[in-house]
Design a protein around this motif. Sequence first.
Motif, short mmCIF file in Angstrom:
data_model
loop_
_atom_site.label_atom_id
_atom_site.label_comp_id
_atom_site.label_asym_id
_atom_site.label_seq_id
_atom_site.Cartn_x
_atom_site.Cartn_y
_atom_site.Cartn_z
N TYR A 1 0.87 -1.18 0.00
CA TYR A 1 0.00 0.00 0.00
C TYR A 1 0.91 1.23 0.00
N ILE A 2 0.89 1.96 -1.12
CA ILE A 2 1.85 3.04 -1.34
C ILE A 2 1.10 4.30 -1.74
N THR A 3 1.52 5.44 -1.21
CA THR A 3 0.91 6.71 -1.59
C THR A 3 1.86 7.47 -2.52
N MET A 4 1.27 8.18 -3.46
CA MET A 4 2.03 9.02 -4.39
C MET A 4 1.62 10.47 -4.14
N TRP A 5 2.48 11.41 -4.55
CA TRP A 5 2.21 12.82 -4.32
C TRP A 5 1.16 13.38 -5.27
N SER A 6 1.08 12.87 -6.50
CA SER A 6 0.15 13.47 -7.46
C SER A 6 -0.30 12.46 -8.50
N GLN A 7 -1.31 12.87 -9.25
CA GLN A 7 -1.80 12.02 -10.34
C GLN A 7 -0.73 11.85 -11.42
N HIS A 8 0.19 12.80 -11.54
CA HIS A 8 1.26 12.69 -12.53
C HIS A 8 2.24 11.56 -12.14
N GLU A 9 2.61 11.50 -10.87
CA GLU A 9 3.47 10.40 -10.40
C GLU A 9 2.76 9.07 -10.51
N LEU A 10 1.47 9.04 -10.15
CA LEU A 10 0.69 7.80 -10.25
C LEU A 10 0.61 7.35 -11.70
N ASN A 11 0.47 8.30 -12.62
CA ASN A 11 0.41 7.96 -14.03
C ASN A 11 1.70 7.31 -14.51
N ALA A 12 2.84 7.80 -14.03
CA ALA A 12 4.12 7.21 -14.43
C ALA A 12 4.18 5.73 -14.02
N VAL A 13 3.67 5.41 -12.85
CA VAL A 13 3.63 4.01 -12.40
C VAL A 13 2.64 3.23 -13.26
N TYR A 14 1.47 3.82 -13.52
CA TYR A 14 0.46 3.15 -14.34
C TYR A 14 1.00 2.82 -15.73
N GLU A 15 1.72 3.77 -16.32
CA GLU A 15 2.27 3.51 -17.65
C GLU A 15 3.37 2.46 -17.62
N ARG A 16 4.04 2.31 -16.49
CA ARG A 16 5.12 1.33 -16.36
C ARG A 16 4.58 -0.08 -16.12
N VAL A 17 3.56 -0.22 -15.23
CA VAL A 17 3.14 -1.57 -14.82
C VAL A 17 1.68 -1.88 -15.13
N GLY A 18 0.88 -0.88 -15.50
CA GLY A 18 -0.53 -1.14 -15.78
C GLY A 18 -1.30 -1.41 -14.50
N GLY A 19 -2.49 -1.96 -14.67
CA GLY A 19 -3.32 -2.29 -13.51
C GLY A 19 -4.74 -1.80 -13.67
N THR A 20 -5.49 -1.92 -12.61
CA THR A 20 -6.89 -1.48 -12.57
C THR A 20 -6.97 -0.18 -11.79
N VAL A 21 -7.71 0.79 -12.33
CA VAL A 21 -7.80 2.10 -11.70
C VAL A 21 -9.25 2.32 -11.25
N GLY B 1 -3.71 19.89 -13.08
CA GLY B 1 -4.16 19.28 -14.33
C GLY B 1 -3.96 17.78 -14.36
N GLY B 2 -4.26 17.21 -15.52
CA GLY B 2 -4.05 15.78 -15.67
C GLY B 2 -5.24 14.99 -16.17
N HIS B 3 -6.32 15.68 -16.60
CA HIS B 3 -7.46 14.93 -17.12
C HIS B 3 -7.10 14.11 -18.36
N ASP B 4 -6.03 14.50 -19.03
CA ASP B 4 -5.62 13.79 -20.24
C ASP B 4 -4.67 12.61 -19.93
N LEU B 5 -4.30 12.43 -18.69
CA LEU B 5 -3.38 11.33 -18.33
C LEU B 5 -4.08 9.98 -18.50
N PRO B 6 -3.36 8.97 -18.99
CA PRO B 6 -3.97 7.64 -19.13
C PRO B 6 -4.55 7.09 -17.82
N VAL B 7 -3.90 7.33 -16.69
CA VAL B 7 -4.42 6.81 -15.42
C VAL B 7 -5.75 7.46 -15.07
N VAL B 8 -5.93 8.72 -15.41
CA VAL B 8 -7.19 9.41 -15.13
C VAL B 8 -8.26 8.96 -16.13
N ARG B 9 -7.89 8.82 -17.40
CA ARG B 9 -8.86 8.31 -18.39
C ARG B 9 -9.34 6.92 -18.01
#
Length: 140
Positions: A59-79, A121-129
């Motif tokens: 269970y890990i916390t990130m500072w922002s949706q931008h950092e979370l997106n970087a992880v999402y793009e690296r490993v994928g998963g369910t959002v 911002g960040g509505h265009d990020l894959p993790v947010v989409r």
Amino acid sequence: MAATARLTAPLPPAAVHAMARIEYALAAPERELITKVGQALGWGQYWKPSAHLGETATYITMWSQHELNAVYERVGGTVTTRPVQRHVDNVTWNATEIILTADLPDIGPVQIVTDWADGIGGHDLPVVRATGNAIPEVAA
């Protein structure tokens, strides 16, 4: 009648060292899991969860949706998202938490979370989409 305190002798140094070795050995599986998670997420072998933030190996916390997106793009998963209330210094506010659940090989599910921050911002990020528009756009 007053109770008499019983004094105890300090442990011998050999016993203290033995207890420390036992404690270290018992914590080995958690240390190994932390190392595996850090490597799987691309953070290297020296990453450690921040216990003061409630983090664990899974269970890990990130500072922002931008950092979370970087992880999402690296490993994928369910959002997913959920509404939460946060409390700091007698101040309470509502937030939307974004939860990335990544099923990491040889580890299992790991949750990585952050609160949506409107101002960056960040509505265009894959993790947010991937939330299916669960984060509404705020009119400027």
